[in-house]
Design a protein around this motif. Sequence first.
Motif, PDB file in Angstrom:
ATOM      1  N   SER A 184      17.876   0.367   8.449  1.00  0.00           N
ATOM      2  CA  SER A 184      17.772   1.269   9.598  1.00  0.00           C
ATOM      3  C   SER A 184      16.439   2.022   9.568  1.00  0.00           C
ATOM      4  CB  SER A 184      18.916   2.279   9.575  1.00  0.00           C
ATOM      5  OG  SER A 184      18.794   3.157   8.463  1.00  0.00           O
ATOM      6  N   ASP A 185      16.043   2.555  10.713  1.00  0.00           N
ATOM      7  CA  ASP A 185      14.832   3.377  10.782  1.00  0.00           C
ATOM      8  C   ASP A 185      14.966   4.601   9.888  1.00  0.00           C
ATOM      9  OD1 ASP A 185      13.691   1.621  12.551  1.00  0.00           O
ATOM     10  OD2 ASP A 185      14.303   2.737  14.335  1.00  0.00           O
ATOM     11  N   GLU A 186      16.184   5.140   9.815  1.00  0.00           N
ATOM     12  CA  GLU A 186      16.411   6.316   8.965  1.00  0.00           C
ATOM     13  C   GLU A 186      16.093   6.003   7.505  1.00  0.00           C
ATOM     14  OE1 GLU A 186      20.085   9.223   7.512  1.00  0.00           O
ATOM     15  OE2 GLU A 186      20.435   7.670   9.018  1.00  0.00           O
ATOM     16  N   MET A 187      16.494   4.830   7.055  1.00  0.00           N
ATOM     17  CA  MET A 187      16.227   4.447   5.671  1.00  0.00           C
ATOM     18  C   MET A 187      14.733   4.252   5.442  1.00  0.00           C
ATOM     19  SD  MET A 187      19.332   1.709   5.226  1.00  0.00           S
ATOM     20  CE  MET A 187      18.984   1.370   3.514  1.00  0.00           C
ATOM     21  N   ASN A 188      14.063   3.598   6.386  1.00  0.00           N
ATOM     22  CA  ASN A 188      12.626   3.348   6.225  1.00  0.00           C
ATOM     23  C   ASN A 188      11.805   4.626   6.330  1.00  0.00           C
ATOM     24  OD1 ASN A 188      13.079   0.625   5.866  1.00  0.00           O
ATOM     25  ND2 ASN A 188      12.714   0.110   8.010  1.00  0.00           N
ATOM     26  N   ASN A 189      12.294   5.596   7.109  1.00  0.00           N
ATOM     27  CA  ASN A 189      11.556   6.852   7.296  1.00  0.00           C
ATOM     28  C   ASN A 189      11.551   7.724   6.048  1.00  0.00           C
ATOM     29  OD1 ASN A 189      10.842   6.209   9.910  1.00  0.00           O
ATOM     30  ND2 ASN A 189      12.596   7.262  10.835  1.00  0.00           N
ATOM     31  N   ARG A 190      12.373   7.356   5.084  1.00  0.00           N
ATOM     32  CA  ARG A 190      12.364   8.100   3.820  1.00  0.00           C
ATOM     33  C   ARG A 190      11.107   7.796   2.998  1.00  0.00           C
ATOM     34  NH1 ARG A 190      18.526   6.274   2.341  1.00  0.00           N
ATOM     35  NH2 ARG A 190      19.589   7.325   4.080  1.00  0.00           N
ATOM     36  N   TYR A 191      10.392   6.757   3.365  1.00  0.00           N
ATOM     37  CA  TYR A 191       9.173   6.369   2.647  1.00  0.00           C
ATOM     38  C   TYR A 191       7.959   7.030   3.319  1.00  0.00           C
ATOM     39  CZ  TYR A 191      11.939   2.908   0.150  1.00  0.00           C
ATOM     40  OH  TYR A 191      12.879   2.296  -0.656  1.00  0.00           O
ATOM     41  N   LYS A 192       7.155   7.727   2.530  1.00  0.00           N
ATOM     42  CA  LYS A 192       5.971   8.453   3.025  1.00  0.00           C
ATOM     43  C   LYS A 192       4.720   7.953   2.268  1.00  0.00           C
ATOM     44  CE  LYS A 192       8.824  11.127   5.366  1.00  0.00           C
ATOM     45  NZ  LYS A 192       8.939  11.038   6.850  1.00  0.00           N
ATOM     46  N   ASN A 193       3.571   8.504   2.642  1.00  0.00           N
ATOM     47  CA  ASN A 193       2.322   8.135   1.962  1.00  0.00           C
ATOM     48  C   ASN A 193       1.420   9.361   1.844  1.00  0.00           C
ATOM     49  OD1 ASN A 193       0.235   6.764   0.779  1.00  0.00           O
ATOM     50  ND2 ASN A 193      -0.186   5.420   2.518  1.00  0.00           N
TER      51      ASN A 193
ATOM     52  N   ILE B 216      -3.461   2.700  -0.135  1.00  0.00           N
ATOM     53  CA  ILE B 216      -3.769   1.589   0.775  1.00  0.00           C
ATOM     54  C   ILE B 216      -2.642   0.558   0.826  1.00  0.00           C
ATOM     55  CG2 ILE B 216      -6.264   1.855   0.491  1.00  0.00           C
ATOM     56  CD1 ILE B 216      -6.178  -0.515  -1.436  1.00  0.00           C
ATOM     57  N   ARG B 217      -1.713   0.636  -0.114  1.00  0.00           N
ATOM     58  CA  ARG B 217      -0.592  -0.320  -0.117  1.00  0.00           C
ATOM     59  C   ARG B 217       0.523   0.092   0.829  1.00  0.00           C
ATOM     60  NH1 ARG B 217      -0.542  -0.356  -6.616  1.00  0.00           N
ATOM     61  NH2 ARG B 217      -1.053   1.810  -6.117  1.00  0.00           N
ATOM     62  N   GLY B 218       0.395   1.261   1.428  1.00  0.00           N
ATOM     63  CA  GLY B 218       1.381   1.680   2.415  1.00  0.00           C
ATOM     64  C   GLY B 218       2.328   2.739   1.906  1.00  0.00           C
ATOM     65  N   VAL B 219       3.406   2.947   2.692  1.00  0.00           N
ATOM     66  CA  VAL B 219       4.349   4.037   2.398  1.00  0.00           C
ATOM     67  C   VAL B 219       5.150   3.723   1.146  1.00  0.00           C
ATOM     68  CG1 VAL B 219       4.503   4.795   4.790  1.00  0.00           C
ATOM     69  CG2 VAL B 219       6.063   3.027   3.970  1.00  0.00           C
ATOM     70  N   TRP B 220       5.588   4.802   0.472  1.00  0.00           N
ATOM     71  CA  TRP B 220       6.344   4.658  -0.754  1.00  0.00           C
ATOM     72  C   TRP B 220       7.302   5.829  -0.908  1.00  0.00           C
ATOM     73  CZ3 TRP B 220       5.396   8.858  -3.872  1.00  0.00           C
ATOM     74  CH2 TRP B 220       4.181   9.544  -3.651  1.00  0.00           C
ATOM     75  N   LYS B 221       8.222   5.676  -1.872  1.00  0.00           N
ATOM     76  CA  LYS B 221       9.196   6.731  -2.182  1.00  0.00           C
ATOM     77  C   LYS B 221       9.190   6.930  -3.682  1.00  0.00           C
ATOM     78  CE  LYS B 221      13.637   5.888  -1.897  1.00  0.00           C
ATOM     79  NZ  LYS B 221      15.010   5.624  -1.392  1.00  0.00           N
ATOM     80  N   SER B 222       9.172   8.180  -4.125  1.00  0.00           N
ATOM     81  CA  SER B 222       9.133   8.449  -5.564  1.00  0.00           C
ATOM     82  C   SER B 222      10.505   8.267  -6.186  1.00  0.00           C
ATOM     83  CB  SER B 222       8.626   9.872  -5.822  1.00  0.00           C
ATOM     84  OG  SER B 222       9.489  10.825  -5.233  1.00  0.00           O
TER      85      SER B 222
ATOM     86  N   ILE C 199       7.728   7.705 -10.398  1.00  0.00           N
ATOM     87  CA  ILE C 199       7.137   6.393 -10.188  1.00  0.00           C
ATOM     88  C   ILE C 199       7.260   6.009  -8.721  1.00  0.00           C
ATOM     89  CG2 ILE C 199       9.268   5.152 -10.764  1.00  0.00           C
ATOM     90  CD1 ILE C 199       7.450   3.033 -12.114  1.00  0.00           C
ATOM     91  N   LYS C 200       6.208   5.415  -8.191  1.00  0.00           N
ATOM     92  CA  LYS C 200       6.205   5.025  -6.789  1.00  0.00           C
ATOM     93  C   LYS C 200       6.964   3.703  -6.589  1.00  0.00           C
ATOM     94  CE  LYS C 200       1.593   6.767  -5.450  1.00  0.00           C
ATOM     95  NZ  LYS C 200       0.281   6.288  -4.953  1.00  0.00           N
ATOM     96  N   ARG C 201       7.739   3.670  -5.492  1.00  0.00           N
ATOM     97  CA  ARG C 201       8.364   2.417  -5.072  1.00  0.00           C
ATOM     98  C   ARG C 201       7.958   2.165  -3.636  1.00  0.00           C
ATOM     99  NH1 ARG C 201      14.787   0.743  -4.727  1.00  0.00           N
ATOM    100  NH2 ARG C 201      14.458  -1.517  -4.866  1.00  0.00           N
ATOM    101  N   PHE C 202       7.155   1.131  -3.427  1.00  0.00           N
ATOM    102  CA  PHE C 202       6.608   0.857  -2.105  1.00  0.00           C
ATOM    103  C   PHE C 202       7.641   0.150  -1.229  1.00  0.00           C
ATOM    104  CE2 PHE C 202       2.876   1.360  -4.736  1.00  0.00           C
ATOM    105  CZ  PHE C 202       2.036   2.126  -3.930  1.00  0.00           C
ATOM    106  N   LEU C 203       7.580   0.441   0.060  1.00  0.00           N
ATOM    107  CA  LEU C 203       8.524  -0.151   1.004  1.00  0.00           C
ATOM    108  C   LEU C 203       8.416  -1.669   1.025  1.00  0.00           C
ATOM    109  CD1 LEU C 203      10.695   0.193   3.152  1.00  0.00           C
ATOM    110  CD2 LEU C 203       8.891   0.551   4.852  1.00  0.00           C
ATOM    111  N   PHE C 204       7.196  -2.189   0.884  1.00  0.00           N
ATOM    112  CA  PHE C 204       7.040  -3.647   0.955  1.00  0.00           C
ATOM    113  C   PHE C 204       7.685  -4.349  -0.244  1.00  0.00           C
ATOM    114  CE2 PHE C 204       3.250  -2.592  -1.586  1.00  0.00           C
ATOM    115  CZ  PHE C 204       3.245  -3.589  -2.546  1.00  0.00           C
ATOM    116  N   GLU C 205       7.987  -3.594  -1.313  1.00  0.00           N
ATOM    117  CA  GLU C 205       8.621  -4.169  -2.486  1.00  0.00           C
ATOM    118  C   GLU C 205      10.146  -4.134  -2.406  1.00  0.00           C
ATOM    119  OE1 GLU C 205       5.399  -3.066  -5.963  1.00  0.00           O
ATOM    120  OE2 GLU C 205       6.812  -1.508  -5.315  1.00  0.00           O
TER     121      GLU C 205
END
Length: 630
Positions: free
Chosen positions: A312-321, A326-332, A392-398
């Motif tokens: 969902s958009d809500e889940m993806n919106n939890r990732y910021k930058n 340069i690798r994009g948004v992530w969540k700690s 530790i960062k966890r990127f959305l693309f991962e």
Amino acid sequence: METELIKEINRVLKAFPQFWDNNILHRSMVIQAINQKEPKLIKALIYNEKIKSIYSTIIDGIVIFDFDKLISLLKYKEYWPDSFTKYCNSIGLTTDGKYLDRNTDVVLDFPFKDCVLEGGMTKEEQGKDEVYYHEVIARDEIDRLFSPKLFTNTKRYSANGVDKNITDFCDDDNLIIKGNNLIALHSLKERYAGKVKLIYIDPPYNTGNDGFKYNDRFNHSTWLVFMKNRLEVARELLSDDGSIWINIDDGEVHYLKVLMDQVFDNGFISNIIWQKKYSPQNDAKFFSDMHDHILCYVKNKYFFNLNLLIRSDEMNNRYKNPDKDIRGVWKSSDLSVKTYSKEYDYPITTPNGKTIYPPKGRCWRTSKEKLQDLINDNRIWFGETGNNVPSIKRFLFEVKQGITPSTIWDYKSVGHNQEARKEISALNTEKDFSTPKPEKLIQRIIHIGSNEGDLVLDFHLGSGTTAAVAHKMGRRYIGIEQMDYIDDITVARLQKVIEGEQGGISKDVNWQGGGSFVYTELMELNQVFVKKIQQAQDTETLKSLFGQMKSEAHLNYQVALEKVLNTEYEIDGISHKVTFDDLPLDEQRRLLIELLDKNQLYVNVSEMDDEMLHISEKDKAFTRSFYRRG
């Protein structure tokens, strides 16, 4: 337990390599070959003295071989008539020593319940009080009962309007059938066997309040056979990678699972709990019923693959930058863990020189050496000040781009009954469907179990939610509904879908309208009289109908018609006999319906050229096209 008989059977079957996979015997293939009377196999079995001595009888010099008994051996593997191992391989409902899924001696016919009774095809309450009746139909009549039926009153609905001159049908057409769902399912086999990707049904729940009423006390067994008849043919329609989803409540779910385990052997996937209400019923006598079950079975686990849920958009919106990586948004994510290791318990110095230890009793999730690699790769976040506890960062693309479905579905994600009723009322219908299903619920099921272009079937179509959602999601679909509200509700709803209505899931899938569907009906024969009998409100009307039936209907040849109105009948619980006039109205209805030949409820395709039926050339042409008969 490899007895001498099994050894002998194996020795005979070794001559047929097509039945073997190394040393594993495909018993189902042997059973099929026996049923098809494959000459070489039949000869090999009959000429073997050991097998012949057990499974044959000689009468006046003629050998009578009991193939059914031999098939039972193959089905049960270690079943012998004089052995305690008879039930060692299966646990389930039996009659006359046969399991429910093995017994083909009888089927149930549903002249009130399934053919005309309101709620017979769904459990929607329509304010009527008919009674469900069933009859036994002899085994040798089943083939005629389930033979392909003729179609009539066919139309194609599209954005261009309604085309009533339909004589052709193709695989891409969506299909809505009005008629008995058991008979319609058998008519579908010729074209759709093995081609349906997903089946969803919301059958009557057998609550006593859903129209599924009985004239006996065996309500569970009767309901199970009602379901068994339909599930067996539904399985034939499923593709090898197909799945079936059944919405049911607590009252029958456990009985149904036993039946499903037998019909869909080793096909159980999940029992999903759907929160169907958003608030409890405080006036409930015991517990407030807040959920339904959705049983999911597949035809073959080796071929079935489910689609993951969309994030969902809500889940993806939890990732910021915040550091503009340069690798994009992530969540700690927490760098410390509870599983303690002394090697991983060490101080970390922040970029601004602050020393930080893991929380008491915990340690870091990585070694010193690996930590430095992560810092060099800008994977460790010390906060905007550079002095925070490291994470530790966890990127959305991962992250896995889909979500594995859970077995608990709350109303916030898939809707509830009240939401579904609002969807129905928005269609401006006068009918009150008490337990419709929200479009979001059906959307999730169709998403998990199918892809665009796949074929979806609902043979308890009701208000048409499954067909409407399948249409909006780009699936092909078949819907079957018996009740007359199919015209005012189901078809009208699908017309609105074609026009681009914006209720339900329309905005979620950006639905703009379009598409088409074909509507057709099973051509009625004796079914016409079933309806008239059901609608009769007094004895005189029934007597008048009986007179009409004697000259126009197809009646059971075993009945002495001249005695029907004059014979005295016994009633359960009454010690004396009563005349037809003294029978309760429901009993009078049942009696007249029993006179009708149930093989003639609808017109068989084989009777298409009977001039007495006055079948139009248009109906003949469409029927031939549907069954691909030239």
